[in-house]
Design a protein around this motif. Structure first.
Motif, mmCIF file in Angstrom:
data_model
loop_
_atom_site.group_PDB
_atom_site.id
_atom_site.type_symbol
_atom_site.label_atom_id
_atom_site.label_comp_id
_atom_site.label_asym_id
_atom_site.label_seq_id
_atom_site.Cartn_x
_atom_site.Cartn_y
_atom_site.Cartn_z
ATOM 1 N N ILE A 67 0.857 -1.178 0.000
ATOM 2 C CA ILE A 67 0.000 0.000 0.000
ATOM 3 C C ILE A 67 0.893 1.228 0.000
ATOM 4 O O ILE A 67 1.841 1.326 0.783
ATOM 5 C CB ILE A 67 -0.927 0.040 1.232
ATOM 6 N N ILE A 68 0.589 2.170 -0.893
ATOM 7 C CA ILE A 68 1.320 3.431 -0.953
ATOM 8 C C ILE A 68 0.320 4.565 -0.794
ATOM 9 O O ILE A 68 -0.638 4.666 -1.554
ATOM 10 C CB ILE A 68 2.099 3.587 -2.272
ATOM 11 N N ASN A 101 -7.178 1.328 9.686
ATOM 12 C CA ASN A 101 -8.341 0.593 10.215
ATOM 13 C C ASN A 101 -8.701 -0.585 9.326
ATOM 14 O O ASN A 101 -9.064 -1.664 9.821
ATOM 15 C CB ASN A 101 -9.537 1.536 10.348
ATOM 16 N N ALA A 102 -8.602 -0.411 8.011
ATOM 17 C CA ALA A 102 -8.890 -1.507 7.092
ATOM 18 C C ALA A 102 -7.851 -2.621 7.236
ATOM 19 O O ALA A 102 -8.195 -3.814 7.163
ATOM 20 C CB ALA A 102 -8.931 -1.000 5.656
ATOM 21 N N ILE A 103 -6.599 -2.240 7.423
ATOM 22 C CA ILE A 103 -5.542 -3.247 7.619
ATOM 23 C C ILE A 103 -5.832 -4.088 8.860
ATOM 24 O O ILE A 103 -5.659 -5.315 8.853
ATOM 25 C CB ILE A 103 -4.169 -2.554 7.750
ATOM 26 N N LYS A 104 -6.285 -3.437 9.922
ATOM 27 C CA LYS A 104 -6.569 -4.151 11.170
ATOM 28 C C LYS A 104 -7.658 -5.198 11.002
ATOM 29 O O LYS A 104 -7.701 -6.195 11.744
ATOM 30 C CB LYS A 104 -6.992 -3.148 12.250
ATOM 31 N N GLN A 105 -8.536 -5.002 10.013
ATOM 32 C CA GLN A 105 -9.638 -5.938 9.803
ATOM 33 C C GLN A 105 -9.295 -7.041 8.804
ATOM 34 O O GLN A 105 -10.091 -7.957 8.597
ATOM 35 C CB GLN A 105 -10.864 -5.165 9.308
ATOM 36 N N GLN A 106 -8.125 -6.939 8.179
ATOM 37 C CA GLN A 106 -7.728 -7.921 7.174
ATOM 38 C C GLN A 106 -7.165 -9.173 7.821
ATOM 39 O O GLN A 106 -6.375 -9.098 8.756
ATOM 40 C CB GLN A 106 -6.661 -7.333 6.236
ATOM 41 N N ARG A 107 -7.541 -10.312 7.284
ATOM 42 C CA ARG A 107 -6.969 -11.573 7.775
ATOM 43 C C ARG A 107 -5.550 -11.740 7.242
ATOM 44 O O ARG A 107 -4.650 -12.162 7.959
ATOM 45 C CB ARG A 107 -7.842 -12.752 7.327
ATOM 46 N N PRO A 110 -1.208 -6.681 4.307
ATOM 47 C CA PRO A 110 -0.158 -6.316 3.343
ATOM 48 C C PRO A 110 1.218 -6.437 3.991
ATOM 49 O O PRO A 110 1.351 -6.354 5.221
ATOM 50 C CB PRO A 110 -0.478 -4.852 3.010
ATOM 51 N N ARG A 111 2.230 -6.595 3.165
ATOM 52 C CA ARG A 111 3.592 -6.685 3.704
ATOM 53 C C ARG A 111 4.108 -5.337 4.176
ATOM 54 O O ARG A 111 4.826 -5.250 5.166
ATOM 55 C CB ARG A 111 4.542 -7.235 2.631
ATOM 56 N N VAL A 112 3.773 -4.292 3.425
ATOM 57 C CA VAL A 112 4.374 -2.993 3.706
ATOM 58 C C VAL A 112 3.421 -1.854 3.370
ATOM 59 O O VAL A 112 2.636 -1.948 2.420
ATOM 60 C CB VAL A 112 5.708 -2.837 2.921
ATOM 61 N N LEU A 113 3.493 -0.791 4.164
ATOM 62 C CA LEU A 113 2.790 0.456 3.908
ATOM 63 C C LEU A 113 3.846 1.544 3.728
ATOM 64 O O LEU A 113 4.652 1.796 4.636
ATOM 65 C CB LEU A 113 1.871 0.815 5.084
ATOM 66 N N GLU A 150 2.441 9.633 12.586
ATOM 67 C CA GLU A 150 1.984 8.882 13.759
ATOM 68 C C GLU A 150 0.823 7.970 13.403
ATOM 69 O O GLU A 150 0.738 6.827 13.878
ATOM 70 C CB GLU A 150 1.585 9.847 14.879
ATOM 71 N N GLU A 151 -0.081 8.452 12.563
ATOM 72 C CA GLU A 151 -1.229 7.633 12.153
ATOM 73 C C GLU A 151 -0.769 6.443 11.328
ATOM 74 O O GLU A 151 -1.231 5.316 11.523
ATOM 75 C CB GLU A 151 -2.211 8.485 11.358
ATOM 76 N N ALA A 152 0.159 6.662 10.396
ATOM 77 C CA ALA A 152 0.652 5.578 9.545
ATOM 78 C C ALA A 152 1.387 4.515 10.357
ATOM 79 O O ALA A 152 1.228 3.307 10.121
ATOM 80 C CB ALA A 152 1.580 6.142 8.472
ATOM 81 N N LEU A 153 2.182 4.943 11.326
ATOM 82 C CA LEU A 153 2.994 4.002 12.108
ATOM 83 C C LEU A 153 2.144 3.086 12.981
ATOM 84 O O LEU A 153 2.628 2.048 13.456
ATOM 85 C CB LEU A 153 3.997 4.766 12.965
ATOM 86 N N LYS A 154 0.875 3.426 13.172
ATOM 87 C CA LYS A 154 -0.019 2.544 13.939
ATOM 88 C C LYS A 154 -0.219 1.205 13.242
ATOM 89 O O LYS A 154 -0.589 0.216 13.875
ATOM 90 C CB LYS A 154 -1.371 3.228 14.164
ATOM 91 N N ALA A 155 0.023 1.145 11.925
ATOM 92 C CA ALA A 155 -0.117 -0.119 11.196
ATOM 93 C C ALA A 155 0.916 -1.141 11.632
ATOM 94 O O ALA A 155 0.760 -2.347 11.381
ATOM 95 C CB ALA A 155 -0.007 0.124 9.692
ATOM 96 N N GLN A 156 1.974 -0.686 12.303
ATOM 97 C CA GLN A 156 3.001 -1.619 12.787
ATOM 98 C C GLN A 156 2.435 -2.605 13.807
ATOM 99 O O GLN A 156 2.909 -3.734 13.904
ATOM 100 C CB GLN A 156 4.163 -0.844 13.402
ATOM 101 N N THR A 157 1.415 -2.185 14.554
ATOM 102 C CA THR A 157 0.824 -3.073 15.557
ATOM 103 C C THR A 157 0.114 -4.258 14.907
ATOM 104 O O THR A 157 -0.160 -5.259 15.567
ATOM 105 C CB THR A 157 -0.179 -2.305 16.448
ATOM 106 N N SER A 158 -0.190 -4.143 13.601
ATOM 107 C CA SER A 158 -0.809 -5.252 12.864
ATOM 108 C C SER A 158 0.235 -6.127 12.176
ATOM 109 O O SER A 158 -0.121 -7.073 11.467
ATOM 110 C CB SER A 158 -1.784 -4.697 11.809
ATOM 111 N N GLY A 159 1.511 -5.806 12.373
ATOM 112 C CA GLY A 159 2.574 -6.595 11.759
ATOM 113 C C GLY A 159 3.016 -6.109 10.394
ATOM 114 O O GLY A 159 3.725 -6.818 9.676
ATOM 115 N N VAL A 160 2.593 -4.906 10.016
ATOM 116 C CA VAL A 160 2.950 -4.342 8.713
ATOM 117 C C VAL A 160 4.243 -3.535 8.856
ATOM 118 O O VAL A 160 4.394 -2.761 9.798
ATOM 119 C CB VAL A 160 1.828 -3.441 8.174
ATOM 120 N N ARG A 161 5.143 -3.704 7.918
ATOM 121 C CA ARG A 161 6.337 -2.857 7.873
ATOM 122 C C ARG A 161 5.919 -1.496 7.323
ATOM 123 O O ARG A 161 5.299 -1.419 6.273
ATOM 124 C CB ARG A 161 7.414 -3.502 6.997
ATOM 125 N N VAL A 162 6.272 -0.442 8.036
ATOM 126 C CA VAL A 162 5.849 0.900 7.653
ATOM 127 C C VAL A 162 7.075 1.770 7.376
ATOM 128 O O VAL A 162 7.999 1.830 8.191
ATOM 129 C CB VAL A 162 4.988 1.565 8.752
#
Length: 302
Positions: A67-68, A101-107, A110-113, A150-162
């Motif tokens: 995701i970009i 938020n969408a990433i958090k709901q995905q089973r 994505p690998r990276v944001l 700060e908002e983007a880095l929250k995706a790290q809690t889902s295991g996404v490299r940011v």
């Protein structure tokens, strides 16, 4: 790999789309007006969505590995009234929030944001050299970039490299350079303000290659400065631009006049930021256009 790009119809987005498609990616561009996206024949798919439509549909992320996010209201088109400043901030934070938020709901996440930011994060710094470890500034743009990152880095809690890409002045056939060239055509070009302020620039081709490099390099995390290695002052930038265009660089625009005409927005032209691309160089990224004159020649003499 499948890439999902937000803000993919703008100047940077169009160039990035071409970079990814040429590398074999499947590309989908999320746009408020996909019919107007101008994607016919590009090989990219257009998907309709806007923040006003509500939550980002989770199914848009199906099969997406990258995701970009480049989306956000332009900072340079209007005077910064309070409503405009709120729109600049909210357009960035709300879209990024919807993506996270969408990433958090995905089973299958994505690998990276890759999330855009800007060297405005650092605020005005005079002659000081800036690296990714330099703390944030305190002006309006610095606060916008902080909130965005700060908002983007929250995706790290889902295991996404940011990776947050702090972008400098992008030179290409549109954007800042297109506006700067106009007075030179009529022999009235010259530096803005004192001309002593540092300009941290990057060729659009290097920017898109850098974003792809960051996406594909597992060692890249967190903030990355997207600026060329050659550091130049505003007066030197304008002198070089004049040389390449065969025009003089002599008519300086006083800083006070810019402040009268543009208000607070003039800070993006007058602030000095001497930004070094330390992180990307240490990872072995090679710039095709590390020198300003070659970069300008590539764009202007096309």
């Amino acid at each position: 790999m499948k890439a999902l790009i937000f803000g993919g119809t703008g100047f940077i987005g169009r160039n990035l789309c071409n970079e990814l498609l040429s590398a074999g990616y499947r590309v989908s561009i999320v746009s408020r007006n996909p019919q107007k996206a101008g994607l016919s024949g590009s090989g990219a798919e257009a998907v309709a969505w806007s923040v006003s439509a509500g939550a980002l549909p989770v199914e848009l992320l199906d099969g997406v590995t990258l995701i970009i996010n480049l989306a956000g209201e332009s900072i340079g088109n209007r005077r910064w009234t309070q409503p405009v400043k709120e729109e600049i901030l909210n357009s960035r934070v709300q879209i990024t929030q919807a993506i996270v938020n969408a990433i958090k709901q995905q089973r299958f996440i994505p690998r990276v944001l890759i999330n855009a930011s800007a060297i405005g994060f650092y605020g005005p710094r005079g002659d000081a050299e800036i690296t990714e470890s330099t703390p944030a500034g305190h002006d309006f743009l610095a606060k916008v970039c902080q909130a965005w990152e700060e908002e983007a880095l929250k995706a790290q809690t889902s295991g996404v490299r940011v990776v947050v890409v702090r972008i400098g002045v992008v030179i290409g056939d549109a954007g800042a350079l297109a506006r700067m060239k106009a007075p030179f055509r009529f022999y009235v070009g010259g530096p803005l303000g004192t001309g002593a302020q540092w300009m941290s620039w990057i060729h659009v081709k290097d920017l898109t290659r850098l974003i792809r490099f960051a996406a594909e390099n597992e060692n890249m995390n967190g903030p990355v400065n997207a600026t060329a290695p050659e550091l130049v002052r505003m007066k030197d930038f304008c002198n070089t631009l004049g040389q390449v265009m065969g025009r003089p660089s002599w008519l300086r625009v006083p800083g006070f006049l810019l402040k009268v005409v543009l208000g607070e927005m003039s800070n993006i032209l007058l602030n000095s930021q001497r930004v070094l691309p330390d992180k990307i160089l240490k990872e072995g990224f090679l710039f095709r256009f590390p020198v300003l004159k070659n970069a300008l020649e590539d764009i202007i003499q096309q």
